[in-house]
Design a protein around this motif. Structure first.
Motif, short mmCIF file in Angstrom:
data_model
loop_
_atom_site.label_atom_id
_atom_site.label_comp_id
_atom_site.label_asym_id
_atom_site.label_seq_id
_atom_site.Cartn_x
_atom_site.Cartn_y
_atom_site.Cartn_z
N ASN A 1 0.75 -1.09 -0.14
CA ASN A 1 -0.54 0.46 -0.21
C ASN A 1 0.80 1.44 -0.24
N ASN A 2 0.53 1.69 -1.24
CA ASN A 2 1.66 3.26 -0.84
C ASN A 2 1.17 4.39 -1.34
N ALA A 3 -0.21 4.69 -1.35
CA ALA A 3 -0.98 5.59 -0.88
C ALA A 3 -0.10 7.60 -0.96
N ASP A 4 0.40 7.21 0.10
CA ASP A 4 0.91 8.11 0.89
C ASP A 4 2.38 8.86 -0.35
N MET A 5 3.07 7.39 -0.61
CA MET A 5 4.30 7.97 -1.82
C MET A 5 2.96 8.70 -2.97
N GLU A 6 1.70 7.71 -3.60
CA GLU A 6 1.45 8.27 -4.89
C GLU A 6 0.92 9.69 -4.64
N ALA A 7 0.49 10.72 -3.56
CA ALA A 7 0.64 11.57 -3.04
C ALA A 7 1.69 12.36 -3.53
N LYS A 8 2.43 11.73 -2.61
CA LYS A 8 4.06 12.83 -2.52
C LYS A 8 4.70 12.68 -3.94
N LYS A 9 4.07 12.07 -5.10
CA LYS A 9 4.72 12.04 -6.39
C LYS A 9 3.92 12.76 -7.16
N ALA A 10 2.90 13.10 -6.64
CA ALA A 10 1.44 14.05 -7.62
C ALA A 10 2.28 14.99 -7.26
N GLN A 11 2.18 15.71 -5.55
CA GLN A 11 3.47 16.51 -5.41
C GLN A 11 4.51 17.63 -6.14
N ALA A 12 4.80 16.06 -6.22
CA ALA A 12 6.53 17.01 -6.55
C ALA A 12 6.25 16.99 -8.70
N GLN A 13 5.56 16.21 -9.04
CA GLN A 13 4.82 17.00 -10.46
C GLN A 13 4.43 18.33 -10.73
N ALA A 14 4.04 17.74 -8.87
CA ALA A 14 2.89 19.29 -8.93
C ALA A 14 3.65 20.29 -9.18
N GLY A 15 5.34 20.54 -8.54
CA GLY A 15 6.12 21.18 -8.69
C GLY A 15 6.83 21.27 -9.54
N ILE A 16 7.31 19.93 -10.20
CA ILE A 16 8.01 20.04 -11.40
C ILE A 16 7.73 21.41 -12.28
N SER A 17 5.82 21.40 -12.30
CA SER A 17 5.04 21.94 -13.22
C SER A 17 5.06 23.91 -13.05
N GLN A 18 5.47 23.57 -11.72
CA GLN A 18 5.41 25.00 -11.49
C GLN A 18 6.81 26.07 -11.70
#
Length: 362
Positions: free
Chosen positions: A97-114
């Motif tokens: 189960n990696n729901a928290d890490m998937e959320a962090k991955k989404a945050q990291a992707q958003a940070g890259i976009s910014q």
């Protein structure tokens, strides 16, 4: 003394009956003797030409294997494989189960976009101010400020990308995949179990690539050399294999005073091996010369604590001889006394043997 006619007749009948019984007895003895001839196969005891050796035990192991664990804590959400299943390199094995890490991955992707947006803006500003500076329409300070903003935006973009790489690396410990093609040999978790960092989850081995690992005592390890030819006796299937020394450990600190020696095996197609099979390995050694003969263990006769072998007498009959035995050498055993070089002994018989039985040597 005179015998009358009646007495003479009775004596004649008695003598005839005795002769008949004797004839029957001889016929019966002749038939019995014929039945008691036993067909046997024999060999001659010899001293091996290469008689310097020592014997040690060990196990069969896969040359390539891995015990798979994780660095993450979480509940096991999926198990894709079972014991005995063939898998290919990169195939999914277990999901944690990696729901928290998937959320962090989404945050990291958003940070890259910014960061990419800021970098593109900074890049455009730098190019515009460079043109203005060359036309003397912008000061040195203005150009330096824009250049600094460009460098900051570039560093922020690289930092965001590294954060994403870190998250992806952590996710690789929750989506576990096969490191190489092989067979699953053990599984210690099921769906719903809590996986902890370092906990054993699965074991995988590369198939059809086995070696023998021998445990060599301290007194013998100095005489083991790379590429030495070794005879390996597999106890479970009574097969004798041949191999060469490929690796020699120089420390016994973690192996109970024994030195690990890896033997690369020549495995015939009709021989099936499994990890963990016990073996007996025979190493050559000039320090262990012997003049004793070797005989196959299958030829031994056991009665209680006594062990012996049937030999062939000068009159071609079986004689049971008790032996004093030494160390095992694969599927053979050393004879310390009771059998001399060149003597015949029986290796197999088509019926039961006993002392004095006539033999028909095939």
């Amino acid at each position: 003394m005179k015998l009358n006619y009646k007495t003479i007749k009775l004596l004649s009948l008695f003598l005839m009956a005795s002769a008949t019984l004797a004839s029957c007895s001889d016929s019966k003895n002749s038939t019995t003797t014929a039945v008691e001839v036993v067909d046997v196969k024999v060999e001659k005891s010899i001293v091996p030409e290469s008689n310097g050796y020592f014997n040690t035990s060990g196990q069969i192991e896969a040359d390539q294997f891995a015990n798979i664990s994780t660095r993450m804590m979480g509940y096991v959400s999926k198990v894709y494989v079972k014991v005995g299943q063939n898998v290919r390199k990169g195939q999914a094995l277990i999901d944690i189960n990696n729901a928290d890490m998937e959320a962090k991955k989404a945050q990291a992707q958003a940070g890259i976009s910014q960061a990419e947006a800021r970098f593109l803006t900074a890049d455009k500003n730098l190019k515009r101010y460079q043109t203005l500076f060359e036309q003397k329409s912008a000061s040195q300070k203005e150009f330096d400020d824009v250049n600094t903003q460009y460098s900051i935006a570039k560093a922020q973009l690289e930092s965001a990308r590294q954060v994403r790489k870190e998250v992806e690396a952590i996710l690789s410990y929750t989506n576990i995949r096969a490191p190489f093609s092989g067979v699953i040999t053990s599984k210690s978790v099921k769906v719903g179990d809590m996986a902890n960092p370092g906990q054993h989850l699965l074991s995988i081995e590369a198939p059809n690539n086995f070696v023998a690992i021998a445990m060599v005592p301290e007194m013998n390890i100095p005489y083991v050399r790379q590429n030495d030819s070794v005879k390996v006796y597999v106890k479970s299937n009574e097969k004798t294999l041949y191999g060469t020394v490929s690796e020699i450990s120089t420390s016994s600190q973690n192996s109970g005073g024994q030195y690990l020696v890896k033997i690369k095996l020549e495995i015939p197609e009709d021989v099936r091996l499994y990890s963990g099979m016990f073996i007996s390995a025979v190493f050559p050694s000039s320090q262990n010369q012997t003049t004793q003969v070797l005989i196959p263990k299958s030829a031994l006769i056991r009665k209680g604590d006594l062990q012996g072998i049937y030999t062939v007498s000068s009159s071609n009959t079986a004689i049971l001889r008790w032996l004093k035995l030494g160390r095992s050498v694969g599927d053979h055993i050393e004879v310390l006394s009771g059998l001399s070089e060149g003597e015949q002994y029986i290796v197999s018989a088509e019926s039961k043997l006993y002392n004095g039985v006539k033999l028909n040597i095939k």
